[in-house]
Scaffold this motif. Structure first.
Motif, short mmCIF file in Angstrom:
data_model
loop_
_atom_site.label_atom_id
_atom_site.label_comp_id
_atom_site.label_asym_id
_atom_site.label_seq_id
_atom_site.Cartn_x
_atom_site.Cartn_y
_atom_site.Cartn_z
N ALA A 35 4.09 14.32 0.24
CA ALA A 35 3.87 14.37 -1.21
C ALA A 35 4.14 15.78 -1.74
O ALA A 35 4.79 15.96 -2.76
CB ALA A 35 2.43 13.96 -1.53
N LEU A 55 -13.31 8.24 -4.40
CA LEU A 55 -12.98 7.74 -3.06
C LEU A 55 -14.16 6.92 -2.55
O LEU A 55 -15.27 7.04 -3.09
CB LEU A 55 -12.71 8.90 -2.10
N ARG A 70 -9.73 9.95 7.57
CA ARG A 70 -9.00 8.99 6.73
C ARG A 70 -8.38 9.66 5.51
O ARG A 70 -8.06 9.00 4.52
CB ARG A 70 -9.93 7.84 6.27
N ALA A 71 -8.17 10.96 5.58
CA ALA A 71 -7.53 11.65 4.46
C ALA A 71 -6.09 11.17 4.31
O ALA A 71 -5.54 10.49 5.20
CB ALA A 71 -7.56 13.15 4.72
N PHE A 115 -10.64 13.67 2.55
CA PHE A 115 -11.10 14.59 3.58
C PHE A 115 -11.41 13.81 4.85
O PHE A 115 -11.78 12.64 4.79
CB PHE A 115 -12.36 15.33 3.10
N LEU A 168 -3.93 19.06 -9.44
CA LEU A 168 -4.60 17.99 -8.69
C LEU A 168 -6.12 18.17 -8.69
O LEU A 168 -6.86 17.22 -8.51
CB LEU A 168 -4.08 17.95 -7.24
N ALA A 216 0.89 12.62 -10.45
CA ALA A 216 0.75 14.08 -10.31
C ALA A 216 1.82 14.79 -11.14
O ALA A 216 1.53 15.77 -11.84
CB ALA A 216 0.85 14.48 -8.84
N THR A 237 0.93 7.75 -6.95
CA THR A 237 0.18 9.01 -6.88
C THR A 237 1.07 10.21 -7.21
O THR A 237 0.69 11.07 -8.01
CB THR A 237 -0.35 9.21 -5.45
N THR A 238 2.27 10.24 -6.61
CA THR A 238 3.16 11.37 -6.81
C THR A 238 3.66 11.39 -8.26
O THR A 238 3.74 12.44 -8.89
CB THR A 238 4.34 11.30 -5.82
N LEU A 245 0.84 -1.20 0.00
CA LEU A 245 0.00 0.00 0.00
C LEU A 245 0.88 1.25 0.00
O LEU A 245 0.61 2.21 -0.70
CB LEU A 245 -0.94 0.02 1.21
N ALA A 283 0.36 3.83 -2.77
CA ALA A 283 -0.19 5.12 -2.34
C ALA A 283 0.87 6.21 -2.38
O ALA A 283 0.58 7.37 -2.62
CB ALA A 283 -0.77 5.01 -0.93
N GLY A 284 2.12 5.84 -2.14
CA GLY A 284 3.18 6.83 -1.99
C GLY A 284 3.93 7.17 -3.26
O GLY A 284 4.47 8.26 -3.38
N GLN A 292 -10.85 17.63 -3.03
CA GLN A 292 -10.70 16.32 -2.36
C GLN A 292 -9.53 15.51 -2.92
O GLN A 292 -9.55 14.28 -2.86
CB GLN A 292 -11.99 15.52 -2.56
N SER A 293 -8.53 16.17 -3.48
CA SER A 293 -7.42 15.41 -4.07
C SER A 293 -6.68 14.56 -3.05
O SER A 293 -6.06 13.55 -3.40
CB SER A 293 -6.43 16.36 -4.74
N PHE A 294 -6.71 15.00 -1.80
CA PHE A 294 -6.09 14.18 -0.75
C PHE A 294 -7.16 13.60 0.17
O PHE A 294 -6.87 13.21 1.30
CB PHE A 294 -5.09 15.01 0.05
N GLU A 328 7.84 16.41 -1.81
CA GLU A 328 8.46 15.66 -2.92
C GLU A 328 8.19 16.35 -4.25
O GLU A 328 9.09 16.51 -5.08
CB GLU A 328 7.88 14.24 -3.00
#
Ligand code: HEM
Length: 251
Positions: free
Chosen positions: A201, A130, A193-194, A190, A121, A71, A67-68, A59, A63-64, A186-188, A204
């Motif tokens: 990110a 989501l 559980r945001a 809300f 984003l 973007a 996504t980046t 994950l 997720a890390g 809501q890109s990250f 980075e």
């Protein structure tokens, strides 16, 4: 890595990384307790199994990194399609950082770059839908949400809603000037559980963009799509065709 660390305790550096923290969380620390009848019962502690640790690691990669990376693809595209924005972002880097290396403290001053990232984003949120599981049956505006149901939150549609954003399909970093983000962004995600990695990110993305924009310039080519079209149901927002850009050195 887990096998190696378990077999070779000399290389064990406790608490120094994410993997080690999860491995430590899987150590049974329970004590035996006496119950009301005087019998000894094993106090069991919930611990992470090997499969759960591996799942969390996967994950974190997905997720890390994905996504980046996604973007950065869309930011490069927007900069190529909007040369004035690219020059303004480059100018800000030159003016504020000079030849300084980007670091946690100075990248906070790059307000325009921050707006370019937010606007990208908004138009192209890597997590475009989501979900949430309803924990208690509830009614909102006459609609019933039943316990256990999964609801989907259409982030991309929210971000393109003209009632929430003026001229929503246009790329306008200025719209985020002096504006706090609301639940319409809501890109990250809300709430509780945001995205837990949002701050990392953003650091980075900014460090990468400062280094890249100092070195090269993005331009559109005859093969660069005018409007992006998307793959069906990818895990993260993905175009159905490659985004081809011209990359030339700045000097
Ligand atoms: C531009 C980069 C990123 C974007 C757009 C992004 C977006 C998201 C979104 C939309 C969610 C779901 C939030 C919700 O349901 O409310 C999420 C969750 C998460 N993100 Fe990110 N993320 C990014 C970078 C990162 C990074 C760098 C990390 C870790 C190093 C990370 C780790 C996570 C984790 C662990 C979750 C799950 C949180 C939970 O369920 O409590 N993300 N991210």
């Amino acid at each position: 890595m887990m096998k190696q660390r378990r077999n070779d305790k000399t290389h064990h550096q406790e608490g120094t990384d994410f993997l080690q923290m999860m491995m430590d969380a899987s150590i049974e620390e329970g004590k035996d307790n006496n119950n009301d009848d005087g019998q000894t019962v094993k106090h069991s502690v919930r611990h992470l199994s090997t499969d759960e640790i591996v799942a969390q690691c996967i994950l974190f990669f997905v997720a890390g990194y994905e996504t980046t990376g996604t973007a950065l693809t869309f930011i490069s595209y927007n900069l190529a399609m909007n040369p004035d924005v690219q020059e303004k972002a480059y100018g800000e880097i030159k003016e504020i950082l000079g030849n300084e290396e980007p670091n946690y403290d100075n990248i906070g001053k790059l307000k325009y770059l921050d707006n370019v990232i937010s606007e990208t984003l908004r138009l192209y949120p890597p997590g475009y839908v989501l979900d949430r599981c309803v924990s208690e049956t509830t009614q909102i505006k006459g609609l019933t949400f039943s316990k256990g149901q999964t609801i989907l939150i259409p982030v991309m549609a929210i971000h393109r809603n003209p009632q929430l954003y003026d001229d929503p399909d246009s790329f306008k970093p200025e719209r985020f000037e002096d504006q706090d983000k609301t639940i319409a962004f809501q890109s990250f995600g809300f709430g509780p559980r945001a995205c837990i990695g949002m701050r990392l990110a953003l650091v980075e993305l900014k460090v990468a963009l400062v280094n890249v924009l100092r070195a090269v310039k993005f331009d559109r080519t005859p093969d660069t799509p005018e409007v992006l079209t998307f793959a069906q149901n990818p895990n993260f927002l993905q175009t159905d065709k490659d985004i081809i850009l011209k990359v030339s050195p700045r000097c």
